[in-house]
Enzyme design. Sequence first.
Site: not given
Length: 614
Positions: A2, A27, A74, A100-101, A487, A491, A494, A510, A609
């Site tokens: 957050c 965030r 968040w 935040n936490g 990566e 992307k 996401e 495989h 983020k």
Amino acid sequence: MCGIVGYIGHREAYPIVIKGLKRLEYRGYDSAGVMTYDGDSISVCKTKGKVVDLEAKSEKECNKGSIGMGHTRWATHGVPNDVNSHPHISNSGELVIIHNGIIENYAPLKEELIKRGYSFKSDTDTEVLVNLIEEIQKNENLKLGKAVQVALNQVVGAYAIAVFDKKKPDEIVAARLGSPLAIGVGEGEYFIASDASPFIEYTANAVYLEDGEIAIIKKDKPLKVRKIANDAPVDTYIQELQMNLEQIEKGGYEHFMLKEIYEQPSVIKDTYRGRLLADKGIIQMAGVEDNIEKFLNAKRIIIIACGTSWHAGLVAEYIFEEFARISVEVEYASEFRYRNPIINSDDVVIAISQSGETADTMAAIKLAKEAGAFVFGVCNVVGSSISRETHAGAYTHAGPEIGVASTKAFTTQITVLTMIALRLAKAKGTLSYSDFHRYLLELELIPEKVNDALGTNAIAEEIAGTFKDVSNCLYLGRGYNFPVALEGALKLKEISYIHAEGYPAAEMKHGPIALIDEEMPVIVVAPIQGHYDKIVSNIQEIKSRSGRIIAIVTKGDTEVRKLADYVIEIPETSDALSPLITTIPLQLLSYHIAVLRGCNVDQPRNLAKSVTVE
């Protein structure tokens, strides 16, 4: 995760808090809220949704006081809705908190408070904390700061909090453990935030609270910081901010992500500026030079990271082993900390994090230090927790990265790690002088070649139009470009919400080859350097099963062009440095697909983020 922001001073608080929340929205952005106090009454407004929704609702509801706090969320405890949004108010209506936490032991605390007559409106752990503070304050007749301190010694978890008491209208109490908190220091005024971006136009001075510290913040009074555990006073260190307002604005781009993709030529140059002297055959990095024996005597390097930083670590594994001939293991920080890993005193642990606040990486660092390993940090944010917790380190100098999907962090992390590997290779003599010098010269040219690769934007947008509605996508690469495939898939997942997987190209046989048909796009990273002949064979295997092939190739390529349905050309570079180039068109492709699908590119759903909770 957050974002929290607060102000106490002589200005009107509301516009400062709202603007700060917009800058912290990367965030977390599933709900938001704001509190202001005008010297007489507390006004609180909060809502599910983004800060713009809060602004529309709160502009007329909030008073024009000079004290304010805000929160962009968040969700951890409780679904995103108006009630679970922060700020939270105590039962008396006199205490207000933003947090935040995660408070891990909130359930037994809540049960005890219910027995004592407290009621709860939300499902959050935060509402438990504010009422615990109130109960301690009431029962022990304590001032706000002391009551917060006593309460925090009873909770288990992580937090960055700011607490306001209507009975103490000239102060805000802030504290942190595991979650970041910065205090901007102005003339008779203070700003509180998860990072410095909300207050950079008001002051260039900031104090970063360390873990286990509590601050009593009063306008027109010196800042007081103490240890939560034992109330010991702490000498504050005011840092000068190393960012400016221009860096956190879009600069004419439609999205922060696109801006940050296009910043890569300049930020890669900033990353090696003053460190890479190619014409003199020198790499100089203070964190490495001061600890060169630790690196040279290491029998093993362990790289710990999460997400995109983990992919950068995988690239570094190839580079360190190739250049410096040191054994490397790359670990997810979230798994490393829980599996009772074997860590030796002669290990070097490299922790990678864009934000420098990643909770799992922080915990893994502490575990490595307890085992006696030397810990080296690679992060972007100056003054972040990881930069302070590690024995030494190197900043990437990428500048603020606001888009939730990392782009320039990835390439600057690889740049830093490549320079470290080259410096160790020179010291160990595992590269010839001619090869060493060749790599320095090539690394110096990377910004120019990245700029060239950005010229693929138009073809990436065209291809995106063809594949924007697919349900699945496969990314393949070999050697140094296997992590690039991972990566690229990340992307796409996401920001466009298309299921995508990255694989080593040879592993396709495989299992994943069973998925390939005429509907399945397969993106193959196939530069001329490296395992080119092998990957051409892999492409032929896809083609024979009617797969639709998008190939990232070196300019002038002819073999892959014959087989691929779509080709994106990039400039040639050495195999070891190719991930810095090959990742660019994959970033652009993901971006354009997401835009065409109508997705929120900078704030994809369910993500944040800076992951400051487990």
